[in-house]
Enzyme design. Structure first.
Site, PDB file in Angstrom:
ATOM      1  N   THR A  18       0.572  -1.096  -0.116  1.00  9.49           N
ATOM      2  CA  THR A  18       0.016  -0.122  -0.002  1.00  9.49           C
ATOM      3  C   THR A  18       0.860   1.306   0.058  1.00  9.49           C
ATOM      4  OG1 THR A  18      -1.727  -1.015   1.004  1.00  9.49           O
ATOM      5  CG2 THR A  18      -1.770   1.379   1.013  1.00  9.49           C
ATOM      6  N   ARG A  22       7.538  -2.647   2.836  1.00  7.83           N
ATOM      7  CA  ARG A  22       7.628  -2.802   4.467  1.00  7.83           C
ATOM      8  C   ARG A  22       8.203  -4.155   4.463  1.00  7.83           C
ATOM      9  NH1 ARG A  22       3.185   0.747   6.545  1.00  7.83           N
ATOM     10  NH2 ARG A  22       3.462   3.347   5.264  1.00  7.83           N
ATOM     11  N   SER A 113       6.103   3.754   8.844  1.00  7.66           N
ATOM     12  CA  SER A 113       4.854   4.480   9.686  1.00  7.66           C
ATOM     13  C   SER A 113       4.620   4.282  10.894  1.00  7.66           C
ATOM     14  CB  SER A 113       3.657   3.885   8.479  1.00  7.66           C
ATOM     15  OG  SER A 113       2.881   4.996   8.721  1.00  7.66           O
ATOM     16  N   HIS A 114       3.305   3.685  11.244  1.00 10.57           N
ATOM     17  CA  HIS A 114       2.836   3.555  12.476  1.00 10.57           C
ATOM     18  C   HIS A 114       3.573   2.323  13.249  1.00 10.57           C
ATOM     19  CE1 HIS A 114       0.434   1.848   9.389  1.00 10.57           C
ATOM     20  NE2 HIS A 114       0.233   1.055   9.824  1.00 10.57           N
ATOM     21  N   LYS A 126      10.399   4.311   0.569  1.00  9.95           N
ATOM     22  CA  LYS A 126       8.961   4.416  -0.176  1.00  9.95           C
ATOM     23  C   LYS A 126       9.816   5.188  -1.211  1.00  9.95           C
ATOM     24  CE  LYS A 126       6.326   6.965   3.232  1.00  9.95           C
ATOM     25  NZ  LYS A 126       5.222   7.583   3.437  1.00  9.95           N
ATOM     26  N   ASP A 277       1.819   9.349  14.297  1.00  9.48           N
ATOM     27  CA  ASP A 277       2.169   8.747  13.728  1.00  9.48           C
ATOM     28  C   ASP A 277       3.758   8.483  13.511  1.00  9.48           C
ATOM     29  OD1 ASP A 277       2.530   8.963  11.105  1.00  9.48           O
ATOM     30  OD2 ASP A 277       1.810   6.967  10.668  1.00  9.48           O
ATOM     31  N   ASP A 279       5.797   8.420  11.419  1.00  9.55           N
ATOM     32  CA  ASP A 279       6.125   9.499  10.189  1.00  9.55           C
ATOM     33  C   ASP A 279       5.819  10.945  10.180  1.00  9.55           C
ATOM     34  OD1 ASP A 279       4.618   7.609   9.187  1.00  9.55           O
ATOM     35  OD2 ASP A 279       5.017   8.310   6.769  1.00  9.55           O
ATOM     36  N   ASP A 281       2.703  11.142   9.265  1.00 10.63           N
ATOM     37  CA  ASP A 281       1.314  11.633   8.178  1.00 10.63           C
ATOM     38  C   ASP A 281      -0.263  11.164   8.663  1.00 10.63           C
ATOM     39  OD1 ASP A 281       1.376   9.065   8.294  1.00 10.63           O
ATOM     40  OD2 ASP A 281       2.506   8.695   6.077  1.00 10.63           O
ATOM     41  N   ARG A 282      -0.110  10.361  10.131  1.00 13.20           N
ATOM     42  CA  ARG A 282      -1.547  10.402  10.324  1.00 13.20           C
ATOM     43  C   ARG A 282      -1.429  10.925  11.623  1.00 13.20           C
ATOM     44  NH1 ARG A 282      -2.942   3.977  10.203  1.00 13.20           N
ATOM     45  NH2 ARG A 282      -1.397   3.479   8.543  1.00 13.20           N
ATOM     46  N   GLU A 363      -8.828   9.116   5.090  1.00 14.41           N
ATOM     47  CA  GLU A 363      -8.895   8.365   5.027  1.00 14.41           C
ATOM     48  C   GLU A 363      -9.289   7.857   6.891  1.00 14.41           C
ATOM     49  OE1 GLU A 363      -6.043   5.592   1.987  1.00 14.41           O
ATOM     50  OE2 GLU A 363      -4.890   6.680   3.568  1.00 14.41           O
ATOM     51  N   LYS A 376      -0.823  12.617   3.663  1.00 10.92           N
ATOM     52  CA  LYS A 376      -1.401  12.569   4.788  1.00 10.92           C
ATOM     53  C   LYS A 376      -0.305  13.547   5.261  1.00 10.92           C
ATOM     54  CE  LYS A 376      -1.408   8.234   6.333  1.00 10.92           C
ATOM     55  NZ  LYS A 376      -1.016   7.595   4.994  1.00 10.92           N
TER      56      LYS A 376
HETATM   57  C1  G16 Z   1      -0.322   3.529   4.103  1.00 12.35           C
HETATM   58  C2  G16 Z   1      -1.057   4.441   2.936  1.00 12.35           C
HETATM   59  C3  G16 Z   1      -2.984   4.982   3.367  1.00 12.35           C
HETATM   60  C4  G16 Z   1      -3.841   3.026   4.319  1.00 12.35           C
HETATM   61  C5  G16 Z   1      -2.800   3.019   4.934  1.00 12.35           C
HETATM   62  C6  G16 Z   1      -3.441   1.557   5.183  1.00 12.35           C
HETATM   63  O1  G16 Z   1      -0.574   4.801   5.092  1.00 12.35           O
HETATM   64  O2  G16 Z   1      -0.531   5.253   2.844  1.00 12.35           O
HETATM   65  O3  G16 Z   1      -3.388   5.274   2.461  1.00 12.35           O
HETATM   66  O4  G16 Z   1      -5.256   3.531   4.503  1.00 12.35           O
HETATM   67  O5  G16 Z   1      -1.389   2.559   4.983  1.00 12.35           O
HETATM   68  O6  G16 Z   1      -3.367   0.904   4.071  1.00 12.35           O
HETATM   69  P1  G16 Z   1      -3.892  -0.972   4.525  1.00 12.35           P
HETATM   70  O7  G16 Z   1      -4.782  -1.251   5.270  1.00 12.35           O
HETATM   71  O8  G16 Z   1      -3.366  -1.883   3.763  1.00 12.35           O
HETATM   72  O9  G16 Z   1      -2.668  -1.773   5.822  1.00 12.35           O
HETATM   73  P2  G16 Z   1       0.879   4.957   6.552  1.00 12.35           P
HETATM   74  O10 G16 Z   1       0.648   5.942   6.899  1.00 12.35           O
HETATM   75  O11 G16 Z   1       0.863   2.771   6.993  1.00 12.35           O
HETATM   76  O12 G16 Z   1       1.964   5.221   5.146  1.00 12.35           O
END
Ligand code: G16
Length: 543
Positions: A18, A22, A113-114, A126, A277, A279, A281-282, A363, A376
């Site tokens: 996504t 990772r 990310s998180h 990424k 979070d 990085d 962005d959340r 989202e 984001k």
């Molecule tokens: C990424 C994507 C988001 C997505 C999220 C969860 O966020 O940029 O668009 O909503 O993953 O994705 P999944 O449901 O496939 O685990 P982040 O903050 O993890 O980079």
């Protein structure tokens, strides 16, 4: 200095998910693992010669080492210039901004990310393109293809650079500029929001807690909230980025930001609580006794964005990912602007933003953002909330309640079933897909199915089609259940079940969400035969 041309061979499983690639940190540390992926990225974009890039990460374990490797590979591949955050630190939105500001050709953001950090936890890379946004699917497919055909990689043989020292350095023929990670980002925020109004609100006694979760937003939040806006010292907690995020999950939701939630539900709650979070962005927003779901937050920000200078002229449109609730669609309808439903993944918003079709995106997974960058942006969402509070002079709870009274309430919850055996998760999804054609009109656990499909997205800008993006089932009662497999996990499969029930503007708005969602939850379990398919109906995480 000399360039090493190293023979290598393809490594399995380097398919971006996504949001980038990772994996477990130790996997990234295996010989040539990171190097192959970086070389494949350079190959997929037509080489690095003469190009400029931005590089930074969220400070997790292996961040600094990975940056040194990327710099040496960029130099060996002929890149002209790289901008790096001091100490290797850049939040994802700040990196996106620097790419746009400096008109760079792209950038590498190092983060999972998180997901937790540490040698036994997660790491990620990424690639973002010229518009500052995540590589679109066409490019990630090319990168994956290049990982399957790689034969050699190039890396400069040189000592590590000192990334603590601000300013220009050179690496072979390549210029490296180490910049303050916060400065340009803060300048951008000052152009978007009414800092004076927010400052006055803090002077008037407004109180806040911002939990940086030991992740990247600490320095940004200290500089912007405390130093520039005058929030009391101590407003920002867990504000020093740590390589292991203090052994926590830097995931801003009621489960992982429990201390903040407990405070906000107590008698000593400040006026607003917020978190971001790994990085940056959340975001999570919570008022006194009022948790704001990400789907509601998007809708409320959209309905009130005109109160902030950057959005005073109105919004072009609003986009949300498919599993995000329909709350923002109702706002778009009232405002008479376009609304778009995209697959999960911020990369799908890029074309809509570039084409000027939308101004705000959001989202359910706690991401909200606008056309100011192509990612984001956690702190941006917090600042927009603060700007709205400063103008409306109401509490978070009053604003949320007013929104529900006007638009109705979309009760919402996400159930995550983690580390499910991949074959079982796939079997559940394919069994569901097999039933879709005949579902409309059928009754499931007392609810009548209105429509059912496997979401497919036709990008209105470039015409590309993304299929199999999740199963969505709508019921006659205004409920919806969505099933999809996460694309960000690093172990087994994570099955996500998203539940939603619309109340209507004259319906009840003060039910417990889990009670309001009981019927659709039972229907979703029955429809997917969940107990039989994966052996459980108890999720690991409910948000
Ligand atoms: C990424 C994507 C988001 C997505 C999220 C969860 O966020 O940029 O668009 O909503 O993953 O994705 P999944 O449901 O496939 O685990 P982040 O903050 O993890 O980079």
């Amino acid at each position: 200095m000399s360039i090493e041309v190293r023979q290598t061979s393809p490594i399995e499983g380097q398919k971006p998910g996504t949001s980038g690639l990772r994996k477990k940190t130790r996997v990234f540390m295996e010989p040539n693992y990171l190097e192959n992926f970086i070389q494949a990225t350079f190959d997929a974009i037509g080489g690095a010669a003469g190009k400029s890039f931005v590089v930074g990460g969220d400070g997790r374990y292996f961040n600094k080492d990975a940056i040194q490797i990327i710099l040496k590979m960029a130099a060996a591949n002929g890149a002209a210039h790289v901008t790096v955050g001091q100490g290797g630190i850049l939040s994802t939105p700040a990196a996106s901004h620097l790419i746009r500001l400096g008109k760079a050709d792209g950038g590498f953001i190092l983060s999972a990310s998180h997901n937790p950090g540490g040698i036994d936890e997660d790491f990620g890379v990424k690639y973002n393109g010229q518009n500052g946004g995540p590589a679109p699917e066409g490019l990630t497919a090319k990168i994956f293809d290049a990982t399957l055909n790689i034969k050699e990689l190039k890396i400069e043989q040189s000592a590590d650079l000192d990334l603590e020292v601000l300013g220009q350095q050179s690496l072979g023929a390549m210029q490296v500029n180490v910049v303050d990670p916060v400065h340009s980002y803060q300048e951008l925020m000052e152009t978007l929001f009414d800092f004076n109004a927010i400052r006055e609100m803090f002077v008037g006694g407004f109180s806040m807690r911002f939990d940086a979760m030991h992740a990247v937003t600490g320095p940004y939040a200290h500089a912007i909230l405390e130093d520039a806006l005058g929030a009391a010292k101590g407003t920002v907690v867990n504000g020093v980025p740590l390589e292991d995020f203090g052994k926590g999950h830097p995931d801003p939701n009621p489960i992982w930001a429990k201390d903040l939630m407990d405070l906000m539900m107590s008698d000593t709650a400040p006026d607003i609580g917020a978190a971001s979070d790994g990085d940056g962005d959340r975001n999570m927003i919570v008022g006194k006794d009022a948790y704001v779901t990400p789907s509601d937050s998007l809708a409320i920000l959209a309905a009130n964005a005109h109160l902030a200078p950057a959005y005073a002229k109105g919004l072009a449109g609003i986009a949300r990912s498919m599993p995000t609730s329909g709350a923002s669609d109702r706002v778009a309808e009232k405002l008479g602007i376009g609304s778009y439903e995209t697959p999960t993944g911020w990369k799908f918003f890029g074309n809509l933003l570039d084409a000027g079709k939308v101004t705000l995106c959001g989202e359910e997974s706690a991401g909200t953002g606008s056309d100011h960058v192509r990612e984001k942006d956690g702190l941006w969402a917090v600042l927009l909330w603060l700007n709205i509070l400063a103008v409306r002079k109401q509490s978070v709870k009053e604003i949320v309640t007013d929104h529900w009274q006007t638009f109705g309430r979309d009760y919402y919850s996400r159930y995550d079933f983690e580390a499910v055996a991949s074959d079982k998760a796939d079997a559940l999804m394919s069994a569901l897909r097999g039933k879709l054609a005949d579902l409309a009109g059928q009754s499931v656990a007392g609810l009548t199915v209105k429509s059912a499909d496997d979401f497919s997205y036709n990008d209105p800008v470039d015409g590309s089609v993304s299929s199999n993006q999740g199963v969505r089932v709508a019921f006659e009662t205004g409920a919806r259940a969505v099933f999809r497999l996460s694309g960000t996990g690093t172990e087994g499969a994570t099955l996500r079940l998203y539940l939603e029930q619309y109340s209507g503007s004259d319906g009840a708005i003060d039910l417990d969400p889990q009670d309001a969602l009981k019927d659709v939850r039972n229907a979703a379990f029955a429809l997917s035969d969940m107990q039989a398919m994966i052996g459980r109906v108890e999720p690991d995480v409910i948000t």
